[in-house]
Design a protein around this motif. Sequence first.
Motif, PDB file in Angstrom:
ATOM      1  N   THR A 193     -58.803 162.139 -38.057  1.00  0.00           N
ATOM      2  CA  THR A 193     -59.802 162.112 -36.991  1.00  0.00           C
ATOM      3  C   THR A 193     -60.617 160.811 -37.034  1.00  0.00           C
ATOM      4  N   GLU A 195     -58.460 157.921 -35.770  1.00  0.00           N
ATOM      5  CA  GLU A 195     -58.299 157.957 -34.321  1.00  0.00           C
ATOM      6  C   GLU A 195     -59.540 157.413 -33.620  1.00  0.00           C
ATOM      7  N   GLN A 196     -60.720 157.741 -34.141  1.00  0.00           N
ATOM      8  CA  GLN A 196     -61.954 157.216 -33.542  1.00  0.00           C
ATOM      9  C   GLN A 196     -62.040 155.700 -33.696  1.00  0.00           C
ATOM     10  N   ASP A 197     -61.656 155.185 -34.876  1.00  0.00           N
ATOM     11  CA  ASP A 197     -61.657 153.738 -35.082  1.00  0.00           C
ATOM     12  C   ASP A 197     -60.680 153.059 -34.137  1.00  0.00           C
ATOM     13  N   HIS A 198     -59.507 153.701 -33.921  1.00  0.00           N
ATOM     14  CA  HIS A 198     -58.502 153.130 -33.030  1.00  0.00           C
ATOM     15  C   HIS A 198     -59.035 153.005 -31.610  1.00  0.00           C
ATOM     16  N   GLU A 199     -59.702 154.057 -31.110  1.00  0.00           N
ATOM     17  CA  GLU A 199     -60.262 154.004 -29.760  1.00  0.00           C
ATOM     18  C   GLU A 199     -61.325 152.909 -29.654  1.00  0.00           C
ATOM     19  N   LEU A 200     -62.149 152.765 -30.691  1.00  0.00           N
ATOM     20  CA  LEU A 200     -63.193 151.738 -30.677  1.00  0.00           C
ATOM     21  C   LEU A 200     -62.583 150.345 -30.640  1.00  0.00           C
ATOM     22  N   VAL A 258     -59.550 149.456 -29.601  1.00  0.00           N
ATOM     23  CA  VAL A 258     -58.873 149.219 -28.320  1.00  0.00           C
ATOM     24  C   VAL A 258     -59.887 148.823 -27.247  1.00  0.00           C
ATOM     25  N   GLY A 259     -61.034 149.519 -27.214  1.00  0.00           N
ATOM     26  CA  GLY A 259     -62.066 149.173 -26.245  1.00  0.00           C
ATOM     27  C   GLY A 259     -62.635 147.774 -26.473  1.00  0.00           C
ATOM     28  N   ALA A 275     -60.822 150.120 -18.909  1.00  0.00           N
ATOM     29  CA  ALA A 275     -61.440 150.173 -20.233  1.00  0.00           C
ATOM     30  C   ALA A 275     -62.942 150.400 -20.146  1.00  0.00           C
ATOM     31  N   ALA A 332     -66.092 157.825 -18.939  1.00  0.00           N
ATOM     32  CA  ALA A 332     -65.362 159.082 -18.825  1.00  0.00           C
ATOM     33  C   ALA A 332     -66.121 160.042 -17.919  1.00  0.00           C
TER      34      ALA A 332
END
Length: 226
Positions: free
Chosen positions: A42, A45-50, A52-53, A112, A116
Motif C-alpha cells: 500500500t 502504491e501511494q509513492d508510485h502515484e505521487l 507519476v503526478g 494529471a 478526482a
Amino acid sequence: MTAQEPTLKSQYAEKVTADLALNTAEQERIRKEIVSLQENLTGLEQDHELLVGMRAAIGDTPTAVPAPRTGRKTATSARKPAAAKSATTADTKKATAKKATAKKATAVKTVAKKPAAKKPVAEKAAAAKEKPVPLTELIHQHLSGQAEPKTAREIAQALTTAYPDRNLSDNLVRTTTERLVARSLAERAKQGSTVYYTAIQHNTPAAEAPAAVPAQTENAPVATTA
C-alpha cells in the motif's frame, strides 16, 4: 503386545496433537506476514502515484506552432517553383506534427492535474471501513502529536497499543518511517547509536495529517538502537 497397545496409541495421539498445534501456529504466522506485506504494498502504491503526478507536473510541453492557412492562393504563390512548394509542404507537415504532439502533451498534463471527482459521503464512509488507514499516515499522525522525537520501537509500541488488530513489527515501522523521511514528511536524528524521528509539518494538503494517536495509549518504551 496387549500391554503396549495403549502406550503406542497415546504416543500417536500426542504426535498428532503436536502436529496440529504446529500447523495452526504456522498458518497464523503466514497470515501475519501477508498483512505486513500488504502494508508495504500500500505504501509503495501511494509513492508510485505521487511520483507519476510529479513527473507529469514537471514534464516539458512542446510549444505549438500554428500551421499556415490554406485556401488563399495568390498569383505570386502560383508562380513559385516546384522546389519552393515542396519546402512549404514539408514545413506544413512538421508544423502539423508539432501541433499534434503539443495537444497530446497538454491532454496528458490536464489529466494529471484534473482533481478526482468527489464521492458522496456514504461512499467515502464505506471506503474508509473497507480500506485500513495506511501505516505512513498513522506514523505521521503519531509523530505530529509528540513533543519529543521518538525511536522506531517507541512508535511501534504506541501504535500496537492503539491498534491491536494490526501486526506492527519494529522493522516494519522503521522502514515505513524512513519512507516518510524520504518524502520530507519526517526527519531523523542520530544520538550515539540510537535514531530518533520527528514529524515535519507542511502547508500542502498532501503533508497535512489528522490528530495524533492519544498520548495515554503509549507504554513509555525505552529508547533502543535502530
